[in-house]
Each structure stands twice: as structure tokens, then as C-alpha cells.
Write an enzyme that holds these catalytic residues in place. Structure first.
Site, PDB file in Angstrom:
ATOM      1  N   PRO A   2       0.816  -1.211   0.000  1.00 27.07           N
ATOM      2  CA  PRO A   2       0.000   0.000   0.000  1.00 27.07           C
ATOM      3  C   PRO A   2       0.850   1.261   0.000  1.00 27.07           C
ATOM      4  O   PRO A   2       1.910   1.325   0.622  1.00 27.07           O
ATOM      5  CB  PRO A   2      -0.828  -0.126   1.287  1.00 27.07           C
ATOM      6  CG  PRO A   2      -0.087  -1.111   2.132  1.00 27.07           C
ATOM      7  CD  PRO A   2       0.585  -2.041   1.185  1.00 27.07           C
ATOM      8  N   GLU A   3       0.366   2.271  -0.736  1.00 26.21           N
ATOM      9  CA  GLU A   3       1.038   3.560  -0.798  1.00 26.21           C
ATOM     10  C   GLU A   3       0.223   4.567   0.002  1.00 26.21           C
ATOM     11  O   GLU A   3      -0.720   4.201   0.701  1.00 26.21           O
ATOM     12  CB  GLU A   3       1.227   3.962  -2.265  1.00 26.21           C
ATOM     13  CG  GLU A   3       2.043   2.929  -3.040  1.00 26.21           C
ATOM     14  CD  GLU A   3       2.263   3.282  -4.502  1.00 26.21           C
ATOM     15  OE1 GLU A   3       2.303   4.481  -4.835  1.00 26.21           O
ATOM     16  OE2 GLU A   3       2.397   2.349  -5.329  1.00 26.21           O
ATOM     17  N   LYS A  61       3.793   6.328   3.959  1.00 24.06           N
ATOM     18  CA  LYS A  61       3.172   5.003   4.076  1.00 24.06           C
ATOM     19  C   LYS A  61       3.192   4.478   5.508  1.00 24.06           C
ATOM     20  O   LYS A  61       2.755   3.352   5.755  1.00 24.06           O
ATOM     21  CB  LYS A  61       3.908   4.000   3.190  1.00 24.06           C
ATOM     22  CG  LYS A  61       4.117   4.432   1.753  1.00 24.06           C
ATOM     23  CD  LYS A  61       5.003   3.430   1.032  1.00 24.06           C
ATOM     24  CE  LYS A  61       5.453   3.921  -0.319  1.00 24.06           C
ATOM     25  NZ  LYS A  61       6.319   2.946  -1.025  1.00 24.06           N
ATOM     26  N   HIS A  96      -6.510 -15.403   8.593  1.00 22.61           N
ATOM     27  CA  HIS A  96      -5.136 -14.950   8.785  1.00 22.61           C
ATOM     28  C   HIS A  96      -5.032 -13.887   9.887  1.00 22.61           C
ATOM     29  O   HIS A  96      -4.178 -13.001   9.818  1.00 22.61           O
ATOM     30  CB  HIS A  96      -4.576 -14.417   7.470  1.00 22.61           C
ATOM     31  CG  HIS A  96      -4.577 -15.431   6.367  1.00 22.61           C
ATOM     32  ND1 HIS A  96      -3.752 -16.533   6.371  1.00 22.61           N
ATOM     33  CD2 HIS A  96      -5.334 -15.526   5.242  1.00 22.61           C
ATOM     34  CE1 HIS A  96      -3.977 -17.258   5.283  1.00 22.61           C
ATOM     35  NE2 HIS A  96      -4.931 -16.676   4.584  1.00 22.61           N
ATOM     36  N   ARG A 115       0.315 -12.691   4.302  1.00 22.23           N
ATOM     37  CA  ARG A 115       1.703 -12.982   3.935  1.00 22.23           C
ATOM     38  C   ARG A 115       2.684 -12.772   5.090  1.00 22.23           C
ATOM     39  O   ARG A 115       3.879 -13.028   4.943  1.00 22.23           O
ATOM     40  CB  ARG A 115       2.097 -12.129   2.730  1.00 22.23           C
ATOM     41  CG  ARG A 115       1.254 -12.455   1.499  1.00 22.23           C
ATOM     42  CD  ARG A 115       1.504 -11.486   0.362  1.00 22.23           C
ATOM     43  NE  ARG A 115       0.614 -11.767  -0.764  1.00 22.23           N
ATOM     44  CZ  ARG A 115       0.375 -10.931  -1.754  1.00 22.23           C
ATOM     45  NH1 ARG A 115       0.956  -9.731  -1.770  1.00 22.23           N
ATOM     46  NH2 ARG A 115      -0.436 -11.261  -2.738  1.00 22.23           N
ATOM     47  N   LYS A 161      20.061  15.924  -6.659  1.00 17.30           N
ATOM     48  CA  LYS A 161      20.482  14.533  -6.828  1.00 17.30           C
ATOM     49  C   LYS A 161      20.996  14.315  -8.247  1.00 17.30           C
ATOM     50  O   LYS A 161      20.654  15.049  -9.168  1.00 17.30           O
ATOM     51  CB  LYS A 161      19.302  13.580  -6.573  1.00 17.30           C
ATOM     52  CG  LYS A 161      18.640  13.724  -5.217  1.00 17.30           C
ATOM     53  CD  LYS A 161      19.477  13.115  -4.119  1.00 17.30           C
ATOM     54  CE  LYS A 161      18.746  13.167  -2.781  1.00 17.30           C
ATOM     55  NZ  LYS A 161      19.557  12.569  -1.692  1.00 17.30           N
ATOM     56  N   ARG A 271      11.346  -4.005 -10.485  1.00 19.72           N
ATOM     57  CA  ARG A 271       9.894  -3.880 -10.602  1.00 19.72           C
ATOM     58  C   ARG A 271       9.577  -3.433 -12.025  1.00 19.72           C
ATOM     59  O   ARG A 271      10.459  -3.362 -12.865  1.00 19.72           O
ATOM     60  CB  ARG A 271       9.341  -2.898  -9.556  1.00 19.72           C
ATOM     61  CG  ARG A 271       9.842  -1.475  -9.716  1.00 19.72           C
ATOM     62  CD  ARG A 271       9.506  -0.627  -8.518  1.00 19.72           C
ATOM     63  NE  ARG A 271      10.445  -0.834  -7.428  1.00 19.72           N
ATOM     64  CZ  ARG A 271      10.258  -0.396  -6.196  1.00 19.72           C
ATOM     65  NH1 ARG A 271       9.156   0.243  -5.875  1.00 19.72           N
ATOM     66  NH2 ARG A 271      11.162  -0.607  -5.263  1.00 19.72           N
TER      67      ARG A 271
END
EC number: 3.2.2.23
Length: 289
Positions: A2-3, A61, A96, A115, A161, A271
């Protein structure tokens, strides 16, 4: 995982349903769920019992519950599949279920995690830049939906950066809350390829990306976040539906909503990245990764 919008949906639900309640008891049902709390299950349960939930806070998050009268916070790691469910105690136990807290309001706060990458841990609160946050979150930057987020200062940091713009967007010490989904969506809206180097982008273009991130996350929040499977739910077990509004992420080979060119998927940082090859021109030479 989740973001920001998905975590904020959970935070708002917790604020609505459990803030003000006190914890009567805590049952730890799986040891991995408290592995980040090094003193162990008995210590966590003992410290939480009798505490009043004074607030539900978030940075990026990262989610935590503010407790009284102690000066510690309950940090909630949602991981890949963690759910914070507020349920009547008579409802059947979830398959779970990892932790259950009984509240004096007559409700259960249940941590369900298929998980087992998530969990609970206690952490002392420390002051950082005028805000109290758990010490484990002290290094995390403010997120674009934070009322004290400084767009100009963040643009300056990003431009300083020498890295791909998408890599910097995912760096939670620079700007928090943005993950793979909303990075791709923000870059698509700003028409910038994720491999563009930050020190070769102008300040206004970087600002456009961050502003796009703000916009897309606000829109996602209004739709309950993005749910690609049944594991991403609010405190009532309901899924968000922003996945129906995505323009780039997960849209491989579908037409770009802006120009009609097929969306392309590329590998990036173990990703996938999704972008329009026409609207978001890739640099001539992609930086080495």
C-alpha cells in the site's frame, strides 16, 4: 504494497472508529506479527493493555496509533497484505488473524495479514521538524499531502540529486508516500520519463511531477485507494476502486489516454515501470542501474 492513499484510507477509518477507546486486552496469535517489537509478545500486550487510543497518525506510508498516558506509539507495518479491521467481537475469526485487541467500546481491532510481512511494534515518540513521530519514522520525509510539505524545498533537494527521477520519487527520505503506482501516474501526467536524470530537469518540471503526485494521490484517496486484489481494504473490509482510473500503471499495450500510443512496460529497480513512449520520451542513453 500500500502507498499513501491506501494507508490514509485506513488511518481515517481508525480515527473514526477507535480513537478515544481504551484497550482492554491483546491477543498475539502469530509470532511474526510482533517480530519488530524485540521485547516480545508479553511485553507488547502488557504495555498496550489499559492504554487509551488518542490518535491515528501517518507520514507517507507509515501508520501509527498515539497512546495515552504513555509516550510511545503503536507503529503498524501493513507490509504486503496487512489489514487493520474494526469488527464486532461476535464476528468469526479471520483465517489470517495475527493480533486481536479488545476495546472498551465493545469492538475488536484485528490485524489480519496473509503474507505475514507486516506487524505491530511500540516505539517512543520524538520531535522532528515540529512534529511528534515514532523514532523509527524519524528519517522519513514529509509527504505531498502533508499540510507542511514544502514543494519548493523538495524540488531543490530532488534537483540536487544525480539520479533517475523515478528512483528519487521512491526514496522515502526525499519525499514519502509515493510508491510504484503513483510514481508512474505522476510521471505520466507530467509527461516525463522515469529515467530522466534529476539534475538535467528544470525546477518547474520537477515541481510539475510533485504537483501531479499530489493530484493523483488526492484523486485516489477520494476513491478509497487502489485495490488490485482483496488484500487492500479499509477498516470495514472494503476495497478501493482507483485502479479503474489509472492511465499508465498496469496498462501495458493499452492506448495512452492522451495520445493513443500503446503504453510500454519496462524493468526498473526489480519492478515494472509503465509509460507512454510518445508522451514520455526516454533519454537517449538510459543511466546505468
Amino acid at each position: 504494497m500500500p502507498e499513501l492513499p491506501e494507508v490514509e484510507v485506513v488511518r481515517r477509518g481508525l480515527e473514526r472508529h477507535i480513537v478515544g477507546a481504551s484497550i482492554d486486552s491483546v491477543d498475539i496469535l502469530h509470532p511474526r506479527a510482533i517480530r519488530r517489537h524485540l521485547p516480545g509478545a508479553a511485553d507488547l500486550a502488557g504495555q498496550l493493555t489499559g492504554e487509551r487510543i488518542a490518535g491515528a497518525d501517518r507520514r507517507g506510508k507509515y501508520l501509527w496509533l498515539v497512546l495515552e498516558p504513555s509516550t510511545v506509539a503503536l507503529v503498524v507495518h501493513l507490509g504486503m497484505s496487512g489489514q487493520m479491521l474494526v469488527q464486532p467481537p461476535e464476528l468469526p475469526t479471520e483465517k489470517h488473524l495475527r493480533i486481536r485487541a479488545r476495546l472498551d467500546s465493545g469492538l475488536d481491532l484485528r490485524f489480519v495479514d496473509q503474507r505475514t510481512f507486516g506487524g505491530w511494534a511500540l516505539a517512543p515518540l520524538v520531535e522532528v521538524d515540529g512534529s511528534l513521530v515514532p523514532d523509527s519514522v524519524a528519517h522519513i520525509a514529509r509527504d505531498p499531502l502533508d499540510s507542511r510539505f514544502d514543494l519548493a524545498a523538495t524540488v531543490k533537494v530532488v534537483r540536487g540529486k544525480h539520479s533517475e527521477i523515478k528512483r528519487v520519487l521512491l526514496d522515502q527520505t526525499v519525499v514519502s508516500g509515493i510508491g510504484n503506482i503513483y510514481a508512474d501516474e505522476a510521471l505520466w501526467r507530467a509527461q516525463i520519463h522515469g529515467n530522466r536524470l534529476t539534475d538535467r530537469l528544470t525546477g518547474p518540471r520537477i515541481g510539475a511531477v510533485l504537483t501531479a503526485a499530489q493530484q493523483v494521490m488526492r484523486e485516489a484517496l477520494s476513491q478509497g485507494g487502489t485495490s488490485f486484489d482483496a488484500l487492500y481494504v479499509n477498516v470495514n473490509g472494503e476495497s478501493g476502486y482507483f485502479d479503474r482510473s489509472l492511465s499508465a500503471y498496469g496498462q501495458e499495450d493499452r492506448p495512452c489516454p492522451r495520445c493513443g500510443t500503446a503504453i510500454r512496460r519496462e524493468k526498473f529497480m526489480n519492478r515494472s515501470s509503465f509509460s507512454c513512449p510518445k508522451c514520455q520520451r526516454a533519454p537517449r542513453r538510459s543511466p546505468a542501474r
